[in-house]
Motif scaffolding. Structure first.
Motif, PDB file in Angstrom:
ATOM      1  N   GLY A  95       0.811  -1.207   0.000  1.00 48.69           N
ATOM      2  CA  GLY A  95       0.000   0.000   0.000  1.00 48.69           C
ATOM      3  C   GLY A  95       0.843   1.254   0.000  1.00 48.69           C
ATOM      4  O   GLY A  95       2.047   1.225  -0.257  1.00 48.69           O
ATOM      5  N   GLY A  96       0.175   2.358   0.287  1.00 49.31           N
ATOM      6  CA  GLY A  96       0.864   3.640   0.329  1.00 49.31           C
ATOM      7  C   GLY A  96      -0.111   4.761   0.619  1.00 49.31           C
ATOM      8  O   GLY A  96      -1.324   4.549   0.723  1.00 49.31           O
ATOM      9  N   GLY A  97       0.421   5.962   0.770  1.00 52.70           N
ATOM     10  CA  GLY A  97      -0.372   7.136   1.087  1.00 52.70           C
ATOM     11  C   GLY A  97       0.340   7.957   2.136  1.00 52.70           C
ATOM     12  O   GLY A  97       1.571   7.924   2.241  1.00 52.70           O
ATOM     13  N   PHE A  98      -0.424   8.698   2.931  1.00 56.29           N
ATOM     14  CA  PHE A  98       0.193   9.419   4.050  1.00 56.29           C
ATOM     15  C   PHE A  98      -0.478   8.986   5.344  1.00 56.29           C
ATOM     16  O   PHE A  98      -1.689   8.872   5.423  1.00 56.29           O
ATOM     17  CB  PHE A  98       0.153  10.941   3.852  1.00 56.29           C
ATOM     18  CG  PHE A  98      -1.172  11.621   4.092  1.00 56.29           C
ATOM     19  CD1 PHE A  98      -1.478  12.192   5.316  1.00 56.29           C
ATOM     20  CD2 PHE A  98      -2.111  11.716   3.071  1.00 56.29           C
ATOM     21  CE1 PHE A  98      -2.694  12.845   5.537  1.00 56.29           C
ATOM     22  CE2 PHE A  98      -3.318  12.369   3.266  1.00 56.29           C
ATOM     23  CZ  PHE A  98      -3.623  12.924   4.511  1.00 56.29           C
ATOM     24  N   ALA A 149      -4.076   3.705   0.644  1.00 54.36           N
ATOM     25  CA  ALA A 149      -4.672   2.694  -0.224  1.00 54.36           C
ATOM     26  C   ALA A 149      -3.910   1.398   0.017  1.00 54.36           C
ATOM     27  O   ALA A 149      -2.678   1.390   0.001  1.00 54.36           O
ATOM     28  CB  ALA A 149      -4.570   3.115  -1.687  1.00 54.36           C
ATOM     29  N   MET A 150      -4.631   0.301   0.255  1.00 54.21           N
ATOM     30  CA  MET A 150      -3.994  -0.971   0.573  1.00 54.21           C
ATOM     31  C   MET A 150      -4.552  -2.081  -0.310  1.00 54.21           C
ATOM     32  O   MET A 150      -5.729  -2.079  -0.663  1.00 54.21           O
ATOM     33  CB  MET A 150      -4.223  -1.341   2.040  1.00 54.21           C
ATOM     34  CG  MET A 150      -3.697  -0.338   3.055  1.00 54.21           C
ATOM     35  SD  MET A 150      -1.899  -0.139   3.022  1.00 54.21           S
ATOM     36  CE  MET A 150      -1.367  -1.781   3.495  1.00 54.21           C
ATOM     37  N   ARG A 151      -3.668  -3.033  -0.648  1.00 53.30           N
ATOM     38  CA  ARG A 151      -4.073  -4.238  -1.368  1.00 53.30           C
ATOM     39  C   ARG A 151      -3.597  -5.445  -0.564  1.00 53.30           C
ATOM     40  O   ARG A 151      -2.408  -5.574  -0.275  1.00 53.30           O
ATOM     41  CB  ARG A 151      -3.474  -4.259  -2.765  1.00 53.30           C
ATOM     42  CG  ARG A 151      -3.991  -5.431  -3.613  1.00 53.30           C
ATOM     43  CD  ARG A 151      -3.251  -5.580  -4.929  1.00 53.30           C
ATOM     44  NE  ARG A 151      -3.364  -4.458  -5.809  1.00 53.30           N
ATOM     45  CZ  ARG A 151      -4.420  -4.188  -6.588  1.00 53.30           C
ATOM     46  NH1 ARG A 151      -5.490  -4.967  -6.504  1.00 53.30           N
ATOM     47  NH2 ARG A 151      -4.425  -3.155  -7.389  1.00 53.30           N
ATOM     48  N   PRO A 200       0.356   8.126  -8.577  1.00 57.13           N
ATOM     49  CA  PRO A 200      -0.441   9.360  -8.677  1.00 57.13           C
ATOM     50  C   PRO A 200      -0.930   9.875  -7.322  1.00 57.13           C
ATOM     51  O   PRO A 200      -0.960  11.092  -7.085  1.00 57.13           O
ATOM     52  CB  PRO A 200      -1.611   8.948  -9.574  1.00 57.13           C
ATOM     53  CG  PRO A 200      -1.062   7.834 -10.408  1.00 57.13           C
ATOM     54  CD  PRO A 200      -0.159   7.074  -9.476  1.00 57.13           C
ATOM     55  N   LEU A 201      -1.305   8.961  -6.421  1.00 62.21           N
ATOM     56  CA  LEU A 201      -1.735   9.373  -5.074  1.00 62.21           C
ATOM     57  C   LEU A 201      -0.560   9.948  -4.301  1.00 62.21           C
ATOM     58  O   LEU A 201      -0.687  11.022  -3.677  1.00 62.21           O
ATOM     59  CB  LEU A 201      -2.324   8.172  -4.324  1.00 62.21           C
ATOM     60  CG  LEU A 201      -2.667   8.403  -2.843  1.00 62.21           C
ATOM     61  CD1 LEU A 201      -3.697   9.513  -2.688  1.00 62.21           C
ATOM     62  CD2 LEU A 201      -3.147   7.103  -2.201  1.00 62.21           C
ATOM     63  N   ILE A 202       0.577   9.258  -4.322  1.00 61.02           N
ATOM     64  CA  ILE A 202       1.761   9.734  -3.605  1.00 61.02           C
ATOM     65  C   ILE A 202       2.197  11.094  -4.154  1.00 61.02           C
ATOM     66  O   ILE A 202       2.528  12.007  -3.390  1.00 61.02           O
ATOM     67  CB  ILE A 202       2.913   8.722  -3.713  1.00 61.02           C
ATOM     68  CG1 ILE A 202       2.482   7.339  -3.184  1.00 61.02           C
ATOM     69  CG2 ILE A 202       4.151   9.229  -2.982  1.00 61.02           C
ATOM     70  CD1 ILE A 202       2.069   7.308  -1.754  1.00 61.02           C
ATOM     71  N   ASP A 203       2.187  11.232  -5.468  1.00 61.98           N
ATOM     72  CA  ASP A 203       2.612  12.499  -6.099  1.00 61.98           C
ATOM     73  C   ASP A 203       1.659  13.636  -5.723  1.00 61.98           C
ATOM     74  O   ASP A 203       2.093  14.761  -5.462  1.00 61.98           O
ATOM     75  CB  ASP A 203       2.657  12.351  -7.615  1.00 61.98           C
ATOM     76  CG  ASP A 203       3.792  11.439  -8.079  1.00 61.98           C
ATOM     77  OD1 ASP A 203       4.681  11.128  -7.263  1.00 61.98           O
ATOM     78  OD2 ASP A 203       3.759  11.031  -9.256  1.00 61.98           O
ATOM     79  N   TRP A 204       0.358  13.331  -5.678  1.00 58.92           N
ATOM     80  CA  TRP A 204      -0.633  14.369  -5.335  1.00 58.92           C
ATOM     81  C   TRP A 204      -0.384  14.858  -3.901  1.00 58.92           C
ATOM     82  O   TRP A 204      -0.364  16.060  -3.649  1.00 58.92           O
ATOM     83  CB  TRP A 204      -2.048  13.825  -5.473  1.00 58.92           C
ATOM     84  CG  TRP A 204      -3.113  14.873  -5.404  1.00 58.92           C
ATOM     85  CD1 TRP A 204      -3.726  15.511  -6.450  1.00 58.92           C
ATOM     86  CD2 TRP A 204      -3.694  15.442  -4.200  1.00 58.92           C
ATOM     87  NE1 TRP A 204      -4.648  16.431  -5.982  1.00 58.92           N
ATOM     88  CE2 TRP A 204      -4.642  16.406  -4.614  1.00 58.92           C
ATOM     89  CE3 TRP A 204      -3.489  15.219  -2.852  1.00 58.92           C
ATOM     90  CZ2 TRP A 204      -5.385  17.148  -3.697  1.00 58.92           C
ATOM     91  CZ3 TRP A 204      -4.243  15.963  -1.931  1.00 58.92           C
ATOM     92  CH2 TRP A 204      -5.167  16.908  -2.358  1.00 58.92           C
TER      93      TRP A 204
END
Length: 210
Positions: free
Chosen positions: A101-104, A171-173, A199-203
């Motif tokens: 996953g990833g995000g903040f 967001a996780m898978r 795209p989410l990380i960049d945003w």
């Protein structure tokens, strides 16, 4: 080191650790942790470093100083590649299997304010909505800490109030016990997953500058 997959012993280790989270168990099984968990996780993230950067492999020990739960060891092994403060790409191995996953996962007040300002913006907010909709449509689970009500200073009827309520956004898978986690092919699967999250990380990186 080449990544050959996580052995079954890694999942068995965490199954047993959830039952016996003690120093006695840990000392008796420390070598299993090193060879079946830590070494493969390092190899996996090393093979992704050329594109995403060097990962932090989290320590297996819990900080129990301010916790009611005094069990000394984490029941999962995580690794994180930072792209911005508290923002980046993540993988985790635990008894129920593997996930990516990833995000903040955290934002200081000034950074959170900047993100909410971007969410409020007609074009930038719509971009984030499109990114999250695309991820949801391809099987990602969107999560994070959220306020129960509207943030202070924001109208509860704002068209993007559901976004504005987030204090963290991920967001996780979940791979579960998919056989791929035991094979070298997991590297390419995670690489593909992290590219999908870019795209989410960049945003977040672009609009989280306070």
């Amino acid at each position: 080191m080449t990544f050959d997959g996580f052995p079954e012993a890694a999942l068995d280790f965490y199954d047993d650790l959830e039952i016996d989270n003690s120093k006695v168990f840990w000392e008796a099984n420390k070598e299993v942790y090193k060879t079946a968990v830590a070494a493969p996780m390092t190899a996996l993230t090393d093979q992704l470093a050329d594109e995403f950067g060097t990962a932090k492999i989290f320590r297996p020990y819990r900080d129990v100083r301010f916790s009611k739960d005094k069990t000394p060891y984490k029941t999962h092994q995580g690794a994180f590649v930072a792209a911005a403060p508290a923002t980046g790409y993540y993988v985790e191995l635990r008894a129920p299997g593997f996930r990516a996953g990833g995000g903040f996962y955290h934002a200081e007040p000034d950074r959170l304010a900047a993100l909410r300002t971007a969410m409020d913006h007609p074009r930038r907010g719509a971009e984030l909505e499109e990114i999250l909709a695309s991820l949801t449509a391809t099987g990602w689970e969107i999560g994070g800490d959220r306020l129960k009500t509207a943030p202070r200073g924001w109208d509860k009827d704002h068209p993007r109030i559901e976004l504005l309520r987030y204090k963290s956004l991920t967001a996780m898978r979940d791979y579960g016990f998919d056989e791929v986690i035991h094979t070298p092919a997991l590297v390419d699967r995670v690489r593909s997953d992290w590219r999908s999250l870019a795209p989410l990380i960049d945003w977040v990186t672009e609009h989280g500058r306070s």
